[in-house]
Design a protein around this motif. Structure first.
Motif, PDB file in Angstrom:
ATOM      1  N   MET A  85       0.839  -1.186   0.000  1.00  0.00           N
ATOM      2  CA  MET A  85       0.000   0.000   0.000  1.00  0.00           C
ATOM      3  C   MET A  85       0.881   1.245   0.000  1.00  0.00           C
ATOM      4  O   MET A  85       1.874   1.320   0.733  1.00  0.00           O
ATOM      5  CB  MET A  85      -0.913   0.028   1.227  1.00  0.00           C
ATOM      6  N   THR A  86       0.523   2.202  -0.829  1.00  0.00           N
ATOM      7  CA  THR A  86       1.219   3.491  -0.895  1.00  0.00           C
ATOM      8  C   THR A  86       0.285   4.578  -0.401  1.00  0.00           C
ATOM      9  O   THR A  86      -0.834   4.712  -0.891  1.00  0.00           O
ATOM     10  CB  THR A  86       1.663   3.803  -2.338  1.00  0.00           C
ATOM     11  N   ASN A  87       0.765   5.354   0.588  1.00  0.00           N
ATOM     12  CA  ASN A  87      -0.005   6.473   1.123  1.00  0.00           C
ATOM     13  C   ASN A  87       0.624   7.762   0.598  1.00  0.00           C
ATOM     14  O   ASN A  87       1.728   8.138   0.994  1.00  0.00           O
ATOM     15  CB  ASN A  87       0.013   6.459   2.659  1.00  0.00           C
ATOM     16  N   PHE A  88      -0.119   8.440  -0.293  1.00  0.00           N
ATOM     17  CA  PHE A  88       0.404   9.663  -0.896  1.00  0.00           C
ATOM     18  C   PHE A  88       0.204  10.897  -0.016  1.00  0.00           C
ATOM     19  O   PHE A  88       0.764  11.953  -0.315  1.00  0.00           O
ATOM     20  CB  PHE A  88      -0.277   9.916  -2.260  1.00  0.00           C
ATOM     21  N   SER A  89      -0.583  10.753   1.041  1.00  0.00           N
ATOM     22  CA  SER A  89      -0.908  11.914   1.878  1.00  0.00           C
ATOM     23  C   SER A  89      -0.124  11.958   3.181  1.00  0.00           C
ATOM     24  O   SER A  89      -0.168  12.980   3.872  1.00  0.00           O
ATOM     25  CB  SER A  89      -2.411  11.931   2.207  1.00  0.00           C
ATOM     26  N   ARG A  90       0.566  10.903   3.538  1.00  0.00           N
ATOM     27  CA  ARG A  90       1.266  10.884   4.817  1.00  0.00           C
ATOM     28  C   ARG A  90       2.440  11.872   4.821  1.00  0.00           C
ATOM     29  O   ARG A  90       2.678  12.561   5.814  1.00  0.00           O
ATOM     30  CB  ARG A  90       1.722   9.457   5.125  1.00  0.00           C
ATOM     31  N   ASN A  91       3.197  11.937   3.719  1.00  0.00           N
ATOM     32  CA  ASN A  91       4.307  12.888   3.591  1.00  0.00           C
ATOM     33  C   ASN A  91       3.905  13.976   2.602  1.00  0.00           C
ATOM     34  O   ASN A  91       3.655  13.694   1.434  1.00  0.00           O
ATOM     35  CB  ASN A  91       5.570  12.173   3.109  1.00  0.00           C
ATOM     36  N   PRO A  92       3.842  15.249   3.041  1.00  0.00           N
ATOM     37  CA  PRO A  92       3.386  16.313   2.123  1.00  0.00           C
ATOM     38  C   PRO A  92       4.409  16.699   1.068  1.00  0.00           C
ATOM     39  O   PRO A  92       4.076  17.396   0.109  1.00  0.00           O
ATOM     40  CB  PRO A  92       3.091  17.479   3.064  1.00  0.00           C
ATOM     41  N   LEU A  93       5.662  16.305   1.212  1.00  0.00           N
ATOM     42  CA  LEU A  93       6.697  16.692   0.258  1.00  0.00           C
ATOM     43  C   LEU A  93       6.688  15.765  -0.949  1.00  0.00           C
ATOM     44  O   LEU A  93       6.484  14.564  -0.815  1.00  0.00           O
ATOM     45  CB  LEU A  93       8.072  16.669   0.920  1.00  0.00           C
ATOM     46  N   ARG A  94       6.944  16.383  -2.133  1.00  0.00           N
ATOM     47  CA  ARG A  94       6.995  15.611  -3.374  1.00  0.00           C
ATOM     48  C   ARG A  94       8.264  15.982  -4.148  1.00  0.00           C
ATOM     49  O   ARG A  94       8.645  17.152  -4.231  1.00  0.00           O
ATOM     50  CB  ARG A  94       5.772  15.882  -4.258  1.00  0.00           C
ATOM     51  N   ARG A  95       8.883  14.960  -4.728  1.00  0.00           N
ATOM     52  CA  ARG A  95      10.073  15.192  -5.551  1.00  0.00           C
ATOM     53  C   ARG A  95       9.705  15.085  -7.016  1.00  0.00           C
ATOM     54  O   ARG A  95       8.969  14.175  -7.412  1.00  0.00           O
ATOM     55  CB  ARG A  95      11.164  14.172  -5.206  1.00  0.00           C
TER      56      ARG A  95
END
Length: 344
Positions: A277-287
């Motif tokens: 499972m991938t949680n895209f909202s847990r870490n707000p930073l994006r590369r």
């Protein structure tokens, strides 16, 4: 005179000697003597007095002759017939019991015991009507209290529980409070023995249902683990396998996602536990990353510094983590550079 006495004694002695052995060797088939008929009448009267006091034996008639007790008439069922014969054999003075009893085959007679039992239950229910009302009020009040606690579940957040754990806790508290109301109602009705019986039956049924509905039990336990481990929250964007969407709610059996095209997607909790499972909202930073091709004649150190400085001065690009540049590929006429940057 003496002579006559001696002669009489000699005549009587043989007869006396024959009487003694006859008393010691009595044949087994010698009839049992009964003195008069007073005992027979007493046996009959005693039996009829007993059967008239037992429900279902009122129509039994009896007659006794020489200790032989004959039973006739009708009884309600076979059990009463056996009981009547057993009572007759226990009477003092009865030598043999002759069975001429018949079971009642009429529908009305067969329904009479059931109707009588129903009438007794109805009478008891009317007598217990106040207690029934109090028991019903107890169940309704505690059910309302459980619903009120479920609607005001924000107080669970004060204990540090997450939203998913709070939802699961609210359902558990509602069932627990309602169960307390049911126990109070059973106590009022003096029927607490039903609880032990119900728990015993529930244990056996639970084992059978555990094998029959293994997937449902597995999903429920997975839901409990998800609510305690808290891998996502309501509104998080997650990806499970090939499915991606926003978490709408977590139930005891599955997790509901809202896909990006607006559809509700239900994923079993056991799949979320076992699959990646991938949680895209847990870490707000994006590369982000992109490639740039430059000439082989340029100084790659200066090109790298220029690219990093340009990314650093752009609005929205984070300085921590800082931008990076890597040489991705060396070609004959161009060099491929890969730049990385972070945004919030």
């Amino acid at each position: 005179m003496k002579l006559l006495l001696i002669v009489a004694l000699l005549i009587c002695l043989p007869a006396y000697g024959q009487l003694v052995p006859a008393q010691d060797n009595v044949p087994e088939d010698t009839p049992i003597k009964v003195e008069g008929t007073t005992g027979d009448k007493a046996i009959t009267a005693r039996l009829l007095a007993i059967t008239s006091a037992i429900s279902g034996m009122e129509q039994i008639t009896a007659s006794t002759e020489s200790g032989v007790l004959t039973l006739s008439g009708e009884v309600a069922n076979a059990q009463l017939k056996d009981e009547a014969l057993a009572i007759a054999r226990r009477l003092d003075g009865v030598v043999y019991v002759q069975d001429m009893l018949q079971e009642q085959l009429a529908v009305r007679s067969r329904l009479a015991p059931a109707a009588e039992k129903f009438e007794q239950m109805l009478t008891k229910a009317v007598q217990m009507l106040p207690l029934l009302v109090l028991a019903l009020l107890a169940v309704l009040c505690f059910s309302w209290l459980g619903g009120w606690l479920a609607r005001h579940s924000t107080w669970l957040r004060r204990f540090g529980l997450t939203e998913l754990a709070s939802n699961l806790g609210v359902r558990f508290i509602r069932v627990l409070v309602t169960g307390i109301g049911v126990l109070i109602a059973l106590e009022l009705l003096d029927a607490t023995a039903l609880v032990s019986a119900a728990l015993g039956v529930a244990g056996v049924i639970g084992i059978a249902l555990g094998f029959a509905f293994r997937n449902i039990v597995e999903n429920y336990l997975a839901g409990v683990l998800l609510s305690t481990r808290n891998p996502f929250a309501i509104g998080d964007q997650i990806q499970v396998g090939e499915f991606t969407g926003s978490v709408v709610r977590l139930t005891s059996r599955d997790t509901v996602l809202m896909t990006y095209d607006g559809n509700h997607l239900r994923i079993p909790n056991s799949d979320i536990i076992t699959l990646a499972m991938t949680n895209f909202s847990r870490n707000p930073l994006r590369r982000f990353q992109f490639d740039v091709g430059v000439s082989v004649t340029l100084d790659l150190v200066q090109v790298r510094q220029l690219g990093i400085a340009t990314l650093t001065n752009m609005p929205g690009i984070l300085a921590d983590p800082p931008p990076r540049c890597l040489i991705n590929e060396l070609g004959d006429s161009a060099v491929a550079l890969k730049f990385f940057g972070w945004i919030d």
